[in-house]
Write a protein that holds these residues in place. Structure first.
Motif, PDB file in Angstrom:
ATOM      1  N   GLY A 245       0.628  -1.459  -0.103  1.00 16.52           N
ATOM      2  CA  GLY A 245      -0.082  -0.039   0.134  1.00 16.52           C
ATOM      3  C   GLY A 245       0.854   1.096   0.085  1.00 16.52           C
ATOM      4  O   GLY A 245       0.193   2.191   0.271  1.00 16.52           O
ATOM      5  N   THR A 246       1.963   1.223  -0.335  1.00 19.34           N
ATOM      6  CA  THR A 246       2.886   2.101  -0.396  1.00 19.34           C
ATOM      7  C   THR A 246       2.683   2.870  -1.710  1.00 19.34           C
ATOM      8  O   THR A 246       2.970   2.206  -2.969  1.00 19.34           O
ATOM      9  CB  THR A 246       4.248   2.166  -0.151  1.00 19.34           C
ATOM     10  N   TYR A 247       2.631   4.198  -2.193  1.00 20.53           N
ATOM     11  CA  TYR A 247       2.379   4.775  -3.142  1.00 20.53           C
ATOM     12  C   TYR A 247       3.834   5.507  -3.754  1.00 20.53           C
ATOM     13  O   TYR A 247       4.191   6.456  -2.956  1.00 20.53           O
ATOM     14  CB  TYR A 247       1.211   5.878  -3.310  1.00 20.53           C
ATOM     15  N   TYR A 248       4.299   5.099  -4.892  1.00 22.51           N
ATOM     16  CA  TYR A 248       5.564   5.512  -5.323  1.00 22.51           C
ATOM     17  C   TYR A 248       5.296   6.532  -6.434  1.00 22.51           C
ATOM     18  O   TYR A 248       4.469   6.171  -7.205  1.00 22.51           O
ATOM     19  CB  TYR A 248       6.613   4.443  -5.702  1.00 22.51           C
ATOM     20  N   MET A 249       5.876   7.881  -6.427  1.00 20.07           N
ATOM     21  CA  MET A 249       5.780   8.717  -7.598  1.00 20.07           C
ATOM     22  C   MET A 249       6.874   9.248  -7.937  1.00 20.07           C
ATOM     23  O   MET A 249       7.680   9.525  -7.436  1.00 20.07           O
ATOM     24  CB  MET A 249       4.608  10.008  -6.959  1.00 20.07           C
ATOM     25  N   TYR A 250       7.136   9.331  -9.362  1.00 20.55           N
ATOM     26  CA  TYR A 250       8.303  10.159  -9.750  1.00 20.55           C
ATOM     27  C   TYR A 250       7.730  11.221 -10.675  1.00 20.55           C
ATOM     28  O   TYR A 250       6.660  10.967 -11.415  1.00 20.55           O
ATOM     29  CB  TYR A 250       9.039   9.072 -10.736  1.00 20.55           C
ATOM     30  N   GLY A 251       8.630  12.313 -10.512  1.00 19.12           N
ATOM     31  CA  GLY A 251       8.266  13.743 -11.190  1.00 19.12           C
ATOM     32  C   GLY A 251       9.732  14.329 -11.540  1.00 19.12           C
ATOM     33  O   GLY A 251      10.663  13.710 -11.459  1.00 19.12           O
ATOM     34  N   ASN A 252       9.503  15.432 -12.058  1.00 19.03           N
ATOM     35  CA  ASN A 252      10.532  16.271 -12.083  1.00 19.03           C
ATOM     36  C   ASN A 252      11.465  16.649 -11.315  1.00 19.03           C
ATOM     37  O   ASN A 252      12.803  16.941 -11.379  1.00 19.03           O
ATOM     38  CB  ASN A 252      10.098  17.816 -12.963  1.00 19.03           C
ATOM     39  N   VAL A 253      11.297  16.523  -9.887  1.00 16.34           N
ATOM     40  CA  VAL A 253      12.063  16.786  -8.717  1.00 16.34           C
ATOM     41  C   VAL A 253      12.631  15.531  -8.041  1.00 16.34           C
ATOM     42  O   VAL A 253      13.318  15.644  -7.229  1.00 16.34           O
ATOM     43  CB  VAL A 253      11.310  17.772  -7.803  1.00 16.34           C
ATOM     44  N   GLY A 254      11.964  14.607  -8.576  1.00 18.38           N
ATOM     45  CA  GLY A 254      12.684  12.992  -8.029  1.00 18.38           C
ATOM     46  C   GLY A 254      11.698  12.195  -7.728  1.00 18.38           C
ATOM     47  O   GLY A 254      10.534  12.332  -8.120  1.00 18.38           O
ATOM     48  N   LEU A 255      11.932  11.106  -7.023  1.00 21.59           N
ATOM     49  CA  LEU A 255      11.282  10.094  -6.466  1.00 21.59           C
ATOM     50  C   LEU A 255      10.493  10.318  -5.108  1.00 21.59           C
ATOM     51  O   LEU A 255      11.335  10.736  -4.181  1.00 21.59           O
ATOM     52  CB  LEU A 255      11.954   8.798  -6.636  1.00 21.59           C
ATOM     53  N   SER A 256       9.421  10.335  -4.743  1.00 24.27           N
ATOM     54  CA  SER A 256       8.760  10.319  -3.476  1.00 24.27           C
ATOM     55  C   SER A 256       7.723   8.855  -3.359  1.00 24.27           C
ATOM     56  O   SER A 256       7.346   8.445  -4.265  1.00 24.27           O
ATOM     57  CB  SER A 256       7.924  11.563  -3.280  1.00 24.27           C
ATOM     58  N   PHE A 257       7.662   8.937  -1.957  1.00 27.54           N
ATOM     59  CA  PHE A 257       6.540   7.801  -1.681  1.00 27.54           C
ATOM     60  C   PHE A 257       5.734   8.080  -0.402  1.00 27.54           C
ATOM     61  O   PHE A 257       5.979   9.096   0.428  1.00 27.54           O
ATOM     62  CB  PHE A 257       7.390   6.553  -1.495  1.00 27.54           C
ATOM     63  N   ILE A 258       4.372   7.671  -0.318  1.00 31.56           N
ATOM     64  CA  ILE A 258       3.623   7.710   0.693  1.00 31.56           C
ATOM     65  C   ILE A 258       3.280   6.448   1.208  1.00 31.56           C
ATOM     66  O   ILE A 258       2.799   5.409   0.639  1.00 31.56           O
ATOM     67  CB  ILE A 258       2.425   8.421   0.485  1.00 31.56           C
ATOM     68  N   THR A 259       3.539   6.234   2.627  1.00 29.76           N
ATOM     69  CA  THR A 259       3.336   4.831   3.199  1.00 29.76           C
ATOM     70  C   THR A 259       1.946   4.979   3.566  1.00 29.76           C
ATOM     71  O   THR A 259       1.349   5.861   4.209  1.00 29.76           O
ATOM     72  CB  THR A 259       4.045   4.535   4.209  1.00 29.76           C
ATOM     73  N   GLY A 260       1.171   3.554   3.671  1.00 32.37           N
ATOM     74  CA  GLY A 260       0.060   3.501   4.553  1.00 32.37           C
ATOM     75  C   GLY A 260      -1.117   4.264   3.658  1.00 32.37           C
ATOM     76  O   GLY A 260      -2.047   4.880   4.486  1.00 32.37           O
ATOM     77  N   VAL A 261      -1.169   4.402   2.163  1.00 29.88           N
ATOM     78  CA  VAL A 261      -2.109   5.277   1.487  1.00 29.88           C
ATOM     79  C   VAL A 261      -3.695   4.763   2.011  1.00 29.88           C
ATOM     80  O   VAL A 261      -4.515   5.438   2.238  1.00 29.88           O
ATOM     81  CB  VAL A 261      -1.842   5.106   0.268  1.00 29.88           C
ATOM     82  N   ALA A 262      -3.898   3.566   1.947  1.00 29.96           N
ATOM     83  CA  ALA A 262      -5.297   2.817   2.029  1.00 29.96           C
ATOM     84  C   ALA A 262      -5.717   3.091   3.546  1.00 29.96           C
ATOM     85  O   ALA A 262      -7.021   3.418   3.791  1.00 29.96           O
ATOM     86  CB  ALA A 262      -5.296   1.142   1.955  1.00 29.96           C
ATOM     87  N   GLY A 263      -4.981   3.184   4.596  1.00 27.27           N
ATOM     88  CA  GLY A 263      -5.326   3.858   5.840  1.00 27.27           C
ATOM     89  C   GLY A 263      -5.564   5.102   6.256  1.00 27.27           C
ATOM     90  O   GLY A 263      -6.005   5.586   7.384  1.00 27.27           O
ATOM     91  N   ARG A 264      -5.171   5.892   5.070  1.00 32.07           N
ATOM     92  CA  ARG A 264      -5.575   7.495   5.275  1.00 32.07           C
ATOM     93  C   ARG A 264      -6.853   7.954   5.137  1.00 32.07           C
ATOM     94  O   ARG A 264      -7.604   7.365   4.361  1.00 32.07           O
ATOM     95  CB  ARG A 264      -4.420   8.253   4.465  1.00 32.07           C
ATOM     96  N   HIS A 265      -7.036   9.042   5.752  1.00 31.88           N
ATOM     97  CA  HIS A 265      -8.428   9.558   5.609  1.00 31.88           C
ATOM     98  C   HIS A 265      -8.832  10.085   4.260  1.00 31.88           C
ATOM     99  O   HIS A 265      -7.704  10.878   3.687  1.00 31.88           O
ATOM    100  CB  HIS A 265      -8.436  10.878   6.469  1.00 31.88           C
ATOM    101  N   ALA A 266      -9.579  10.052   3.631  1.00 34.06           N
ATOM    102  CA  ALA A 266      -9.993  10.713   2.125  1.00 34.06           C
ATOM    103  C   ALA A 266     -10.698  12.088   2.258  1.00 34.06           C
ATOM    104  O   ALA A 266     -11.485  12.223   3.089  1.00 34.06           O
ATOM    105  CB  ALA A 266     -10.877   9.498   1.400  1.00 34.06           C
ATOM    106  N   TYR A 267     -10.063  12.949   1.604  1.00 31.06           N
ATOM    107  CA  TYR A 267     -10.776  14.189   1.387  1.00 31.06           C
ATOM    108  C   TYR A 267     -11.403  14.448   0.150  1.00 31.06           C
ATOM    109  O   TYR A 267     -10.824  14.151  -1.023  1.00 31.06           O
ATOM    110  CB  TYR A 267      -9.701  15.136   1.929  1.00 31.06           C
ATOM    111  N   SER A 268     -12.339  15.486   0.181  1.00 34.45           N
ATOM    112  CA  SER A 268     -12.620  15.917  -1.094  1.00 34.45           C
ATOM    113  C   SER A 268     -11.854  16.816  -1.928  1.00 34.45           C
ATOM    114  O   SER A 268     -11.884  17.127  -3.074  1.00 34.45           O
ATOM    115  CB  SER A 268     -14.106  16.586  -1.077  1.00 34.45           C
TER     116      SER A 268
END
Length: 127
Positions: free
Chosen positions: A10-33
């Motif tokens: 459930g870790t989300y990895y993202m790559y963009g112009n400034v580098g590689l980042s990740f967010i752990t435990g995405v499924a357990g996070r609160h969802a916002y509009s």
């Protein structure tokens, strides 16, 4: 360019112009509009400097280095396979392998689709 992929934990990895980042435990996070409701705190780890990667990412669990199964991010950029060790390596360990038999760069410069099916990785160039 932006690319992203989830791992099996459930870790989300993202790559963009400034580098590689990740967010752990995405499924357990609160969802916002809206991202305006997040409250301004940084929830991601990074960005970590990674040499240029392709336009999409695939996650592979394998023993590529002969020391146990780990998670790797894979992408294709031109005629190179970009590999990043995603399992606890900070800064992330990355390397590139030359691909053979790929379409010429003029035909397949951007590899915008990648996926893992039955633990095999596939890439498709944008047309």
């Amino acid at each position: 360019m932006y690319a992203g992929v989830f791992d099996v934990d459930g870790t989300y990895y993202m790559y963009g112009n400034v580098g590689l980042s990740f967010i752990t435990g995405v499924a357990g996070r609160h969802a916002y509009s809206s991202y305006y409701h997040l409250g301004g705190g940084q929830v991601y780890n990074g960005p970590h400097t990674i040499e240029t990667m392709g336009a999409d990412l695939a996650m592979l669990q394998a023993d590529l280095e002969g020391n146990g199964i780990k998670q790797y991010l894979l992408s294709v950029q031109g005629n190179m396979l970009c590999v990043v060790l995603a399992s606890g390596s900070f800064p992330p360990k990355a390397w590139k392998l030359v691909g053979e038999g790929l379409p010429p760069r003029e035909v397949a410069e951007t590899w915008g689709s990648s996926w893992n099916f039955r633990n095999k990785i596939y890439f498709a160039p944008d047309s």
